[in-house]
Design an enzyme around this catalytic site. Structure first.
Site, PDB file in Angstrom:
ATOM      1  N   LYS A   1      29.535  31.443  65.630  1.00 27.48           N
ATOM      2  CA  LYS A   1      28.836  30.544  64.700  1.00 27.48           C
ATOM      3  C   LYS A   1      29.848  30.058  63.668  1.00 27.48           C
ATOM      4  CE  LYS A   1      25.258  28.714  62.400  1.00 27.48           C
ATOM      5  NZ  LYS A   1      24.166  29.555  61.870  1.00 27.48           N
TER       6      LYS A   1
ATOM      7  N   CYS B   1      28.908  32.441  57.622  1.00 25.45           N
ATOM      8  CA  CYS B   1      28.196  32.885  56.426  1.00 25.45           C
ATOM      9  C   CYS B   1      29.012  32.597  55.167  1.00 25.45           C
ATOM     10  CB  CYS B   1      27.904  34.384  56.507  1.00 25.45           C
ATOM     11  SG  CYS B   1      27.047  35.023  55.045  1.00 25.45           S
TER      12      CYS B   1
END
Length: 312
Positions: free
Chosen positions: A127, A88
């Site tokens: 991720k 993110c």
């Protein structure tokens, strides 16, 4: 071709309703919204609202290894899979050392993976992006591979790129080959806005699957369309009447959970997807923004030629 198409975690979007609709439309797996490890441990009201009430895949973000493990343990009763968010790029996340800020210390990501694997019995993944200011794939991926997560989800941009430019699928492919050498699954992410893009990624690159993010907002049928394109060579595209019917079904489901007025407000951000590339789409979006009650929505749908019987 035994490859998967999943729904990526998206803050503010992948609530239980969107997850259910994505599964209904053919997604192979779905993730919760990104959940703060600190919020989960403190049982803050805002975070508690995001914690799924039924088992699903969960994505966690945080900067402290032991706190991440404790949060994972706390959520283990509803988590079928836990993904560590190290991708993110949002400032309010990275300034706390979480999200893509972790890419600066890949050894710490590896510690998190090991800590979570030692804490929970479900698969653990991570991720990532390709780097912070530039592509640093090898520096990032080798420590992660040593920790042996179940899978790595790779967004094909650097943190500096945020969501601009095109995703680098050649680099995603290179990382996938390295991961496969260690028996680790790889999933690609980036620019999955159409069935054609999804099918091309699945056929052209060595990933085990892809995750769809922005391309699924107001467009849950993208999963079925992609599978139809792979199997049959074509897919059906819903017309305006069908799109508004699917939208009203989404609204009804969400309204049962959060109340009608809140559902109407929350779906303003998704309505653009439901009306993307349709004639008079901009006008439709302007008119929907004026709706504040279910009666307004019913009148809106009547004007545009589609009354859904579920809207009372």
């Amino acid at each position: 071709m035994n490859k998967q198409i999943g729904l990526s975690p998206m803050a503010g979007y992948t609530d239980v309703t969107m997850r259910e609709l994505s599964i209904e439309w053919g997604a192979d797996f779905v993730f919760s919204e990104m959940i703060s490890a600190e919020g989960a441990l403190r049982s803050s009201g805002k975070t508690d609202e995001l914690v799924p009430s039924t088992p699903t895949r969960i994505q966690l973000f945080g900067s402290n290894v032991s706190r991440m493990a404790k949060a994972a343990a706390k959520l283990s009763n509803v988590a079928t899979w836990i993904d560590i968010n190290a991708g993110c790029p949002v400032r309010k996340v990275t300034r706390k050392g979480a999200g893509s800020a972790l890419l600066k210390t890949p050894e710490k990501i590896a510690e998190m993976i090991i800590a979570l694997k030692n804490t929970v019995e479900v698969p653990v993944s991570v991720k990532i992006r390709l780097g912070f200011d530039c592509i640093e794939s090898e520096e990032i991926i080798y420590p992660i591979m040593k920790a042996r997560p179940e899978a790595v989800f790779v967004h094909g941009r650097t943190v500096a790129q945020a969501y601009s430019g095109s995703a680098n699928w050649e680099e995603i492919d290179r990382i996938s080959l390295l991961l496969h050498g260690e028996g680790i699954l790889s999933y690609g992410s980036g620019d999955m806005f159409t069935p054609e893009a999804i099918v091309n990624a699945l056929r052209s690159y060595s990933v085990d699957g892809v995750v769809v993010a922005r391309g699924a907002i107001g467009n849950p049928w993208i999963f079925r369309q992609s599978k139809d394109l792979m199997r049959k060579g074509f897919y059906d595209d819903p017309d305006l009447s069908e799109r508004l019917g699917h939208f009203s079904a989404h609204l009804e489901l969400l309204g049962k959970r959060v109340g009608e007025e809140q559902a109407i407000r929350e779906l303003r951000k998704s309505f653009a997807g439901y009306t993307r590339n349709v004639r008079n789409g901009a006008r439709l979006r302007t008119e929907y923004m004026k709706c504040s009650s279910m009666e307004d929505v019913r009148d809106f749908l009547t004007v545009y030629g589609t009354v859904n019987s579920s809207i009372r």
